[in-house]
Design a protein around this motif. Structure first.
Motif, PDB file in Angstrom:
ATOM      1  N   THR A 378      39.316  36.804  57.486  1.00 41.08           N
ATOM      2  CA  THR A 378      38.503  35.786  58.136  1.00 41.08           C
ATOM      3  C   THR A 378      39.085  34.403  57.895  1.00 41.08           C
ATOM      4  OG1 THR A 378      37.056  35.628  56.195  1.00 41.08           O
ATOM      5  CG2 THR A 378      36.397  37.145  57.952  1.00 41.08           C
ATOM      6  N   THR A 379      38.632  33.423  58.679  1.00 39.72           N
ATOM      7  CA  THR A 379      39.155  32.061  58.541  1.00 39.72           C
ATOM      8  C   THR A 379      38.477  31.288  57.409  1.00 39.72           C
ATOM      9  OG1 THR A 379      37.604  31.200  60.191  1.00 39.72           O
ATOM     10  CG2 THR A 379      39.760  31.950  60.984  1.00 39.72           C
ATOM     11  N   ASP A 380      37.468  31.897  56.785  1.00 40.57           N
ATOM     12  CA  ASP A 380      36.833  31.272  55.623  1.00 40.57           C
ATOM     13  C   ASP A 380      36.641  32.333  54.529  1.00 40.57           C
ATOM     14  OD1 ASP A 380      34.885  32.763  56.851  1.00 40.57           O
ATOM     15  OD2 ASP A 380      33.280  31.297  56.524  1.00 40.57           O
ATOM     16  N   GLU A 381      37.687  33.090  54.264  1.00 39.33           N
ATOM     17  CA  GLU A 381      37.624  34.241  53.353  1.00 39.33           C
ATOM     18  C   GLU A 381      37.063  33.847  51.978  1.00 39.33           C
ATOM     19  OE1 GLU A 381      40.720  37.525  51.380  1.00 39.33           O
ATOM     20  OE2 GLU A 381      41.419  36.065  52.858  1.00 39.33           O
ATOM     21  N   PHE A 382      36.208  34.710  51.454  1.00 41.00           N
ATOM     22  CA  PHE A 382      35.666  34.481  50.115  1.00 41.00           C
ATOM     23  C   PHE A 382      35.331  35.802  49.453  1.00 41.00           C
ATOM     24  CE2 PHE A 382      31.860  34.458  52.855  1.00 41.00           C
ATOM     25  CZ  PHE A 382      31.042  35.361  52.199  1.00 41.00           C
ATOM     26  N   ILE A 383      35.121  35.743  48.145  1.00 40.54           N
ATOM     27  CA  ILE A 383      34.556  36.851  47.394  1.00 40.54           C
ATOM     28  C   ILE A 383      33.409  36.302  46.571  1.00 40.54           C
ATOM     29  CG2 ILE A 383      36.125  36.614  45.402  1.00 40.54           C
ATOM     30  CD1 ILE A 383      36.054  39.706  45.171  1.00 40.54           C
ATOM     31  N   GLU A 384      32.336  37.064  46.522  1.00 38.69           N
ATOM     32  CA  GLU A 384      31.200  36.672  45.686  1.00 38.69           C
ATOM     33  C   GLU A 384      31.589  36.807  44.212  1.00 38.69           C
ATOM     34  OE1 GLU A 384      28.255  35.669  46.715  1.00 38.69           O
ATOM     35  OE2 GLU A 384      28.147  36.241  48.841  1.00 38.69           O
ATOM     36  N   ILE A 385      31.255  35.802  43.409  1.00 37.03           N
ATOM     37  CA  ILE A 385      31.551  35.868  41.973  1.00 37.03           C
ATOM     38  C   ILE A 385      30.846  37.064  41.342  1.00 37.03           C
ATOM     39  CG2 ILE A 385      31.257  34.675  39.762  1.00 37.03           C
ATOM     40  CD1 ILE A 385      31.669  32.046  41.253  1.00 37.03           C
ATOM     41  N   GLU A 386      29.641  37.368  41.826  1.00 36.78           N
ATOM     42  CA  GLU A 386      28.912  38.533  41.310  1.00 36.78           C
ATOM     43  C   GLU A 386      29.700  39.811  41.578  1.00 36.78           C
ATOM     44  OE1 GLU A 386      26.615  42.127  41.667  1.00 36.78           O
ATOM     45  OE2 GLU A 386      27.320  40.957  43.400  1.00 36.78           O
ATOM     46  N   GLN A 387      30.348  39.918  42.749  1.00 32.61           N
ATOM     47  CA  GLN A 387      31.163  41.082  43.052  1.00 32.61           C
ATOM     48  C   GLN A 387      32.377  41.155  42.132  1.00 32.61           C
ATOM     49  OE1 GLN A 387      31.744  43.928  45.469  1.00 32.61           O
ATOM     50  NE2 GLN A 387      29.591  43.845  44.899  1.00 32.61           N
ATOM     51  N   LEU A 388      32.977  40.022  41.871  1.00 30.57           N
ATOM     52  CA  LEU A 388      34.120  39.974  40.962  1.00 30.57           C
ATOM     53  C   LEU A 388      33.728  40.480  39.582  1.00 30.57           C
ATOM     54  CD1 LEU A 388      37.113  39.014  40.739  1.00 30.57           C
ATOM     55  CD2 LEU A 388      36.208  36.821  39.936  1.00 30.57           C
ATOM     56  N   GLU A 389      32.610  39.997  39.082  1.00 29.56           N
ATOM     57  CA  GLU A 389      32.154  40.405  37.751  1.00 29.56           C
ATOM     58  C   GLU A 389      31.769  41.877  37.717  1.00 29.56           C
ATOM     59  OE1 GLU A 389      29.032  37.590  37.242  1.00 29.56           O
ATOM     60  OE2 GLU A 389      30.357  36.012  36.432  1.00 29.56           O
ATOM     61  N   THR A 390      31.105  42.343  38.780  1.00 29.35           N
ATOM     62  CA  THR A 390      30.736  43.755  38.854  1.00 29.35           C
ATOM     63  C   THR A 390      31.983  44.636  38.939  1.00 29.35           C
ATOM     64  OG1 THR A 390      28.672  43.189  39.983  1.00 29.35           O
ATOM     65  CG2 THR A 390      29.402  45.475  40.137  1.00 29.35           C
ATOM     66  N   GLY A 391      32.975  44.164  39.714  1.00 26.15           N
ATOM     67  CA  GLY A 391      34.218  44.913  39.821  1.00 26.15           C
ATOM     68  C   GLY A 391      34.913  45.076  38.487  1.00 26.15           C
ATOM     69  N   ILE A 392      34.888  44.044  37.672  1.00 28.92           N
ATOM     70  CA  ILE A 392      35.491  44.132  36.343  1.00 28.92           C
ATOM     71  C   ILE A 392      34.821  45.225  35.530  1.00 28.92           C
ATOM     72  CG2 ILE A 392      35.822  42.925  34.145  1.00 28.92           C
ATOM     73  CD1 ILE A 392      35.992  40.305  35.821  1.00 28.92           C
ATOM     74  N   ARG A 393      33.498  45.239  35.520  1.00 26.64           N
ATOM     75  CA  ARG A 393      32.774  46.243  34.722  1.00 26.64           C
ATOM     76  C   ARG A 393      33.032  47.656  35.264  1.00 26.64           C
ATOM     77  NH1 ARG A 393      28.805  42.255  35.293  1.00 26.64           N
ATOM     78  NH2 ARG A 393      27.597  43.528  36.751  1.00 26.64           N
ATOM     79  N   PHE A 394      33.033  47.795  36.581  1.00 26.77           N
ATOM     80  CA  PHE A 394      33.274  49.114  37.169  1.00 26.77           C
ATOM     81  C   PHE A 394      34.681  49.601  36.857  1.00 26.77           C
ATOM     82  CE2 PHE A 394      34.948  51.577  40.775  1.00 26.77           C
ATOM     83  CZ  PHE A 394      34.125  52.695  40.686  1.00 26.77           C
ATOM     84  N   TYR A 395      35.667  48.735  37.022  1.00 27.70           N
ATOM     85  CA  TYR A 395      37.042  49.136  36.726  1.00 27.70           C
ATOM     86  C   TYR A 395      37.217  49.469  35.240  1.00 27.70           C
ATOM     87  CZ  TYR A 395      38.954  47.926  41.350  1.00 27.70           C
ATOM     88  OH  TYR A 395      39.269  47.888  42.694  1.00 27.70           O
ATOM     89  N   GLU A 396      36.528  48.734  34.393  1.00 27.11           N
ATOM     90  CA  GLU A 396      36.590  49.072  32.961  1.00 27.11           C
ATOM     91  C   GLU A 396      36.041  50.473  32.722  1.00 27.11           C
ATOM     92  OE1 GLU A 396      35.258  47.294  28.573  1.00 27.11           O
ATOM     93  OE2 GLU A 396      34.674  46.239  30.412  1.00 27.11           O
ATOM     94  N   ASP A 397      34.972  50.828  33.426  1.00 24.34           N
ATOM     95  CA  ASP A 397      34.431  52.186  33.319  1.00 24.34           C
ATOM     96  C   ASP A 397      35.463  53.236  33.742  1.00 24.34           C
ATOM     97  OD1 ASP A 397      32.021  51.130  32.511  1.00 24.34           O
ATOM     98  OD2 ASP A 397      31.012  51.418  34.438  1.00 24.34           O
ATOM     99  N   THR A 398      36.194  52.938  34.824  1.00 27.64           N
ATOM    100  CA  THR A 398      37.181  53.921  35.302  1.00 27.64           C
ATOM    101  C   THR A 398      38.334  54.064  34.317  1.00 27.64           C
ATOM    102  OG1 THR A 398      38.481  52.328  36.621  1.00 27.64           O
ATOM    103  CG2 THR A 398      36.607  53.388  37.696  1.00 27.64           C
ATOM    104  N   ILE A 399      38.777  52.959  33.726  1.00 30.47           N
ATOM    105  CA  ILE A 399      39.862  53.043  32.752  1.00 30.47           C
ATOM    106  C   ILE A 399      39.427  53.858  31.543  1.00 30.47           C
ATOM    107  CG2 ILE A 399      41.340  51.721  31.191  1.00 30.47           C
ATOM    108  CD1 ILE A 399      41.204  49.391  33.211  1.00 30.47           C
ATOM    109  N   ARG A 400      38.227  53.604  31.068  1.00 28.74           N
ATOM    110  CA  ARG A 400      37.733  54.359  29.906  1.00 28.74           C
ATOM    111  C   ARG A 400      37.573  55.838  30.246  1.00 28.74           C
ATOM    112  NH1 ARG A 400      36.298  51.464  25.591  1.00 28.74           N
ATOM    113  NH2 ARG A 400      36.133  49.193  25.806  1.00 28.74           N
ATOM    114  N   ARG A 401      37.141  56.129  31.483  1.00 30.57           N
ATOM    115  CA  ARG A 401      36.923  57.528  31.857  1.00 30.57           C
ATOM    116  C   ARG A 401      38.229  58.304  31.954  1.00 30.57           C
ATOM    117  NH1 ARG A 401      37.741  61.724  32.603  1.00 30.57           N
ATOM    118  NH2 ARG A 401      36.808  63.331  33.913  1.00 30.57           N
ATOM    119  N   TRP A 402      39.256  57.719  32.579  1.00 29.29           N
ATOM    120  CA  TRP A 402      40.466  58.508  32.828  1.00 29.29           C
ATOM    121  C   TRP A 402      41.638  58.169  31.921  1.00 29.29           C
ATOM    122  CZ3 TRP A 402      37.346  57.600  37.264  1.00 29.29           C
ATOM    123  CH2 TRP A 402      36.860  58.772  37.846  1.00 29.29           C
ATOM    124  N   CYS A 403      41.498  57.168  31.057  1.00 31.66           N
ATOM    125  CA  CYS A 403      42.581  56.855  30.117  1.00 31.66           C
ATOM    126  C   CYS A 403      42.159  56.962  28.662  1.00 31.66           C
ATOM    127  CB  CYS A 403      43.120  55.435  30.378  1.00 31.66           C
ATOM    128  SG  CYS A 403      44.020  55.273  31.898  1.00 31.66           S
TER     129      CYS A 403
END
Length: 404
Positions: A378-403
């Motif tokens: 989009t011409t005004d691309e953004f990401i919600e900070i809440e999504q960024l923070e949630t993504g960090i927690r979710f990815y941490e869960d995946t790393i702990r689960r499979w590594c």
């Protein structure tokens, strides 16, 4: 190491539009990976315009591990939920560091490469697609203690995803680290923005061009050869294919919405004046292929018709569709992990394509990342900070689960 928001601001500051070299942003990401104890392999190539492009493939091995994975850490290319012998070998995360153009940017601040934080959002080219996702995974890796890691963790950053998956394709053909990754066959996350919904399948893409060559002359004479004359019957064939794609049940896959090949085509002779006979005419066509619907007969139809009309046909490299069994155990586990953040969910199929098109050797592919695909390009691309923070927690869960 900077926090996630600062890192995202820094990544956005790199003008890594696909027409440019992504070497500067690759240098920066490589330094972040090395801070996190990753071994980094870099593969480089010159694109068709002679611009240097870089891929990174980094691996953080368990502190107690030996350099290569043994058979007990490798996958048997089966999704059977049995012994560790048949479990995926760790976790891999894939992203791209290039972005689409920002020439028509309308976001706050006026500069697409100067991040603006406003009303709980981070604006900037690539904020959502997909520098925010990369930052989230890097922060998740930082928060997962290296000493707790039992299996390898890979992070791959490719070039040219936005222009035909060229970087991913080069990686698969030229990276020694990728060969090792394939042998391990880890759970492989393509971190495109999905609002953390679990994507088990997506369409591929195929493109072609047809060129008609004429001879320019003043339009008041009969000395020219109008290239559009030979192109008109070709356009009729492209229209017939368009109509067939809408109605032929053999060209449908109801797992997708829309369930068709979504045939698209156009034509241009480039002329801006009416007193010159057009000396060339270019038509193009593309389709979104699906599992079980590869469209090869359509490609042959177009090529055959072009040959009959004396036109030049060019088939462009595209990408195969991605498909992972929705009932695979690791997909079910992904949905369980995601439920903490998005509630009850099921694996989904989407119509866009990702670098996963090039990673067909990997048997445990899934697309899942923070941010919304509706913000990509989009011409005004953004990401919600809440999504960024949630993504960090979710990815941490995946790393702990499979590594871990």
């Amino acid at each position: 190491m900077l926090n996630a928001l600062d890192n995202l601001t820094r990544l956005i500051s790199f003008d890594s539009v696909s027409k440019n070299s992504n070497e500067p942003i690759s240098d920066y990401v490589s330094s972040l990976l090395e801070e996190l104890n990753f071994e980094v392999e870099r593969t480089t190539y010159m694109d068709a315009r002679g611009v240097l492009k870089c891929n990174l493939l980094a691996c953080r091995r368990p502190l107690s591990s030996h350099p290569k994975l043994d058979e007990t850490q490798s996958s048997s290319a089966s999704d059977e939920e049995t012994s560790p012998k048949n479990a995926p070998g760790g976790l891999a995360y894939f992203c791209h560091t290039d972005t689409v153009t920002a020439d028509r940017w309308t976001g706050p601040g006026g500069d697409p490469f100067s991040a603006i934080v406003l009303d709980g959002r981070v604006y900037g080219r690539g904020a959502c697609d997909m520098k925010g996702s990369l930052v989230a995974f890097l922060d998740a890796a930082r928060k997962t203690p290296h000493e707790e890691q039992k299996l390898p963790l890979w992070i791959a950053c490719t070039a040219d995803e936005e222009v035909g998956f060229e970087g991913a394709r080069f990686l698969t053909e030229n990276s020694n680290a990728y060969t090792e990754l394939v042998a391990a066959d880890p759970v492989s996350i393509i971190g495109e923005p999905t609002m953390l919904h679990v994507i088990h399948a997506h369409k591929g893409i195929c493109g072609m061009q047809i060129r008609s060559q004429g001879h320019a002359a003043h339009s008041s004479t009969d000395m020219g050869v109008n290239a559009n004359v030979a192109m008109v019957p070709m356009l009729q064939t492209l229209l017939e294919i368009h109509n067939r794609c809408l109605t032929d049940e053999a060209l449908r896959n109801d797992a997708f919405d829309p369930p068709t090949l979504t045939w698209n085509f156009g034509v241009s002779d480039g002329m801006k004046t009416v007193n010159i006979v057009p000396d060339h005419s270019n038509a193009w066509a593309s389709m979104r292929t699906m599992p079980g619907v590869d469209g090869k007969d359509i490609i042959e139809q177009v090529k055959r018709r072009a040959d009959e009309l004396g036109l030049t046909f060019t088939l462009y490299s595209g990408g195969d569709p991605m498909h992972t069994d929705a009932e695979a155990p690791f997909i079910r586990e992904f949905c369980e992990l995601a439920s903490t953040y998005i509630g009850p969910n099921s694996p989904e199929a989407v119509c866009y394509a990702t670098d996963a098109c090039a990673f067909g050797q990997l048997q445990h592919r899934v697309v899942c990342g923070p941010g919304s695909i509706s913000q990509a390009h989009t011409t005004d691309e953004f990401i919600e900070i809440e999504q960024l923070e949630t993504g960090i927690r979710f990815y941490e869960d995946t790393i702990r689960r499979w590594c871990c």
